[in-house]
Design a protein around this motif. Structure first.
Motif, short mmCIF file in Angstrom:
data_model
loop_
_atom_site.label_atom_id
_atom_site.label_comp_id
_atom_site.label_asym_id
_atom_site.label_seq_id
_atom_site.Cartn_x
_atom_site.Cartn_y
_atom_site.Cartn_z
N THR A 260 -2.55 -5.93 8.35
CA THR A 260 -1.37 -5.16 8.77
C THR A 260 -1.67 -3.67 8.78
N LEU A 261 -1.55 -3.05 9.94
CA LEU A 261 -1.76 -1.60 10.04
C LEU A 261 -0.54 -0.85 9.50
N GLY A 274 -10.66 0.76 4.83
CA GLY A 274 -11.30 0.90 3.53
C GLY A 274 -10.48 0.24 2.42
N ILE A 275 -11.17 -0.41 1.51
CA ILE A 275 -10.52 -0.93 0.31
C ILE A 275 -11.57 -1.01 -0.79
N ARG A 276 -11.19 -0.61 -2.00
CA ARG A 276 -12.15 -0.60 -3.10
C ARG A 276 -12.37 -2.04 -3.60
N PRO A 277 -13.58 -2.36 -4.04
CA PRO A 277 -13.86 -3.72 -4.51
C PRO A 277 -12.92 -4.20 -5.62
N GLU A 278 -12.43 -3.28 -6.45
CA GLU A 278 -11.52 -3.69 -7.53
C GLU A 278 -10.13 -4.03 -7.02
N ASP A 279 -9.84 -3.69 -5.75
CA ASP A 279 -8.54 -4.02 -5.14
C ASP A 279 -8.62 -5.27 -4.26
N VAL A 280 -9.77 -5.95 -4.32
CA VAL A 280 -9.95 -7.23 -3.65
C VAL A 280 -10.01 -8.30 -4.73
N ARG A 339 -2.22 -4.53 -0.01
CA ARG A 339 -1.77 -3.61 1.05
C ARG A 339 -1.55 -2.20 0.51
N LYS A 340 -1.13 -2.10 -0.75
CA LYS A 340 -0.87 -0.77 -1.33
C LYS A 340 -2.15 0.03 -1.52
N GLN A 341 -3.28 -0.66 -1.59
CA GLN A 341 -4.54 0.03 -1.86
C GLN A 341 -5.46 0.08 -0.62
N MET A 342 -4.88 -0.18 0.56
CA MET A 342 -5.68 -0.08 1.78
C MET A 342 -5.76 1.37 2.24
N HIS A 343 -6.90 1.73 2.80
CA HIS A 343 -7.12 3.08 3.33
C HIS A 343 -7.53 2.95 4.80
N ASP A 351 -11.03 11.30 9.58
CA ASP A 351 -9.90 11.77 8.77
C ASP A 351 -8.99 10.61 8.38
N ARG A 352 -8.31 10.78 7.27
CA ARG A 352 -7.37 9.77 6.78
C ARG A 352 -6.19 9.65 7.74
N LEU A 353 -5.76 8.41 8.01
CA LEU A 353 -4.65 8.18 8.92
C LEU A 353 -3.34 7.99 8.20
N ASN A 354 -3.33 7.36 7.03
CA ASN A 354 -2.05 7.06 6.37
C ASN A 354 -1.91 7.90 5.12
#
Length: 354
Positions: A260-261, A274-280, A339-343, A351-354
């Motif tokens: 989900t974008l 992007g998502i950190r391994p600890e958020d998977v 979803r809260k930790q998606m980048h 550049d960051r979009l969200n």
């Protein structure tokens, strides 16, 4: 108050080598600023311009409202700790610490008082009659710190002071540094490429890359909301998962699955996810997008395991950090992506979009 201001600093050497291109940063009393970035990004050059060892091609160094840009280093009340310690081998510890005060013609009674005070705080009072060759690496580092502290400078500058220490000693000295500079309430500028040092010591971090300031923020904000793809990939261990994905119908396509974008003003054809391994996490979780894949690599980190999973219908890989005692039934696993930790980052600019 001794506020340090760096205004549009640039340094250009011969053959069009430009390690620092345009950097502006403020450091207030009591702030601990870490200049963080890979080798060659301009960290040490920027520190040397603050100290006056290198002259800026353009820009200003201002301390307490006074422009120091053209003032020689000896007349700037700054103390610098070098990576190599830079101790005089023929002098005792006491002489090494007191040399700068003698050059400034400080009274001998005051010198003795200051040296004893700082050596007690750093736990090196029993080493004052020894010479550097008789000291361990950690002891030499403390002597180098004592030499800077005894001057009571307006600003402390430290250039990778822990890089020559082994891992266990580095952790101990890092804790000492944090307590020491919290009590000083002076601006501190610290150079390192070690993100652990930056995250644990700093009140704010300046991430540099290719001579430019990429992000200036607190350690928490740098970690949780990286400003661009470079910061996201550089800060964090294990490194953040960064995948280039095509977009369709408000979803980013990862193999057989759609992510989900967030709400974006324009609909991109592709993004960097992007998502950190600890958020998977393994299994199904609430408020998460679910993907499936095959585990092809397991790295044991001690208290945790790092799984590398190739996503079904794709050559893309996601890494997940899971508890060391967590088990799964087969090589095919389900992964929940919070979803809260998606980048999300722009494919072209980063550049960051969200």
């Amino acid at each position: 108050m001794a506020k340090l201001e760096l205004k549009n600093l640039r340094k250009q050497f011969a053959h069009n080598v430009i390690p620092v291109k345009d950097v502006s940063v403020n450091v207030n009393d009591g702030e601990f600023l870490t200049l963080l970035g890979p080798s060659g990004c301009g960290k040490s050059t920027l520190l040397r311009m603050i100290a006056g060892l290198d002259e800026p091609t353009q820009g200003q160094v201002i301390l307490g409202g006074e422009d120091l840009t053209n003032i020689p280093p000896g007349k700037r009340n700054m103390a610098m700790v070098f990576q190599s310690y830079a101790l005089y081998p023929h002098m005792t510890v006491y002489e090494n610490i007191s040399t700068s005060l003698k050059l400034r013609k400080v009274d001998s009674i005051e010198i003795e008082k200051r040296v004893n005070d700082v050596s007690n705080r750093l736990g090196i009072q029993h080493l004052l009659e020894r010479k550097p060759g008789q000291l361990s690496g950690g002891q030499r580092q403390r002597v180098a710190l004592a030499r800077s502290l005894v001057r009571n400078p307006d600003v402390f500058l430290l250039d990778e002071p822990l890089s020559n220490l082994d891992a266990l000693l580095r952790e101990q000295v890092r804790a000492d540094l944090k307590q020491l500079f919290e009590s000083q309430q002076k601006p501190v500028v610290y150079v390192t490429h070690d993100q652990t040092e930056a995250m644990t010591l700093s009140s704010k971090i300046a991430v540099l890359y290719d001579g430019y300031l990429q992000q200036l923020a607190s350690p928490t904000e740098i970690y949780m909301q990286p400003a661009n793809r470079f910061v996201a990939g550089f800060v964090g261990s294990p490194q953040m998962n960064l995948l280039t994905l095509d977009c369709h119908d408000n979803q980013a396509i990862l193999g057989e699955f759609g992510l989900t974008l967030p709400y974006l003003q324009t609909s991109p054809k592709a993004v960097v996810f992007g998502i950190r391994p600890e958020d998977v996490s393994l299994g199904e979780e609430a408020d998460a997008d679910l993907v499936e894949g095959q585990v092809y690599l397991i790295e044991d980190l001690g208290k945790e395991k790092l799984l590398s999973v190739r996503i079904n219908g794709s050559e893309q890989t996601l890494r997940a950090v899971i508890p060391a005692d967590l088990l799964w039934e087969s090589e095919q696993v389900k992964l929940s992506l919070s979803r809260k930790q998606m980048h999300w980052f722009d494919l072209e600019s980063g550049d960051r979009l969200n």
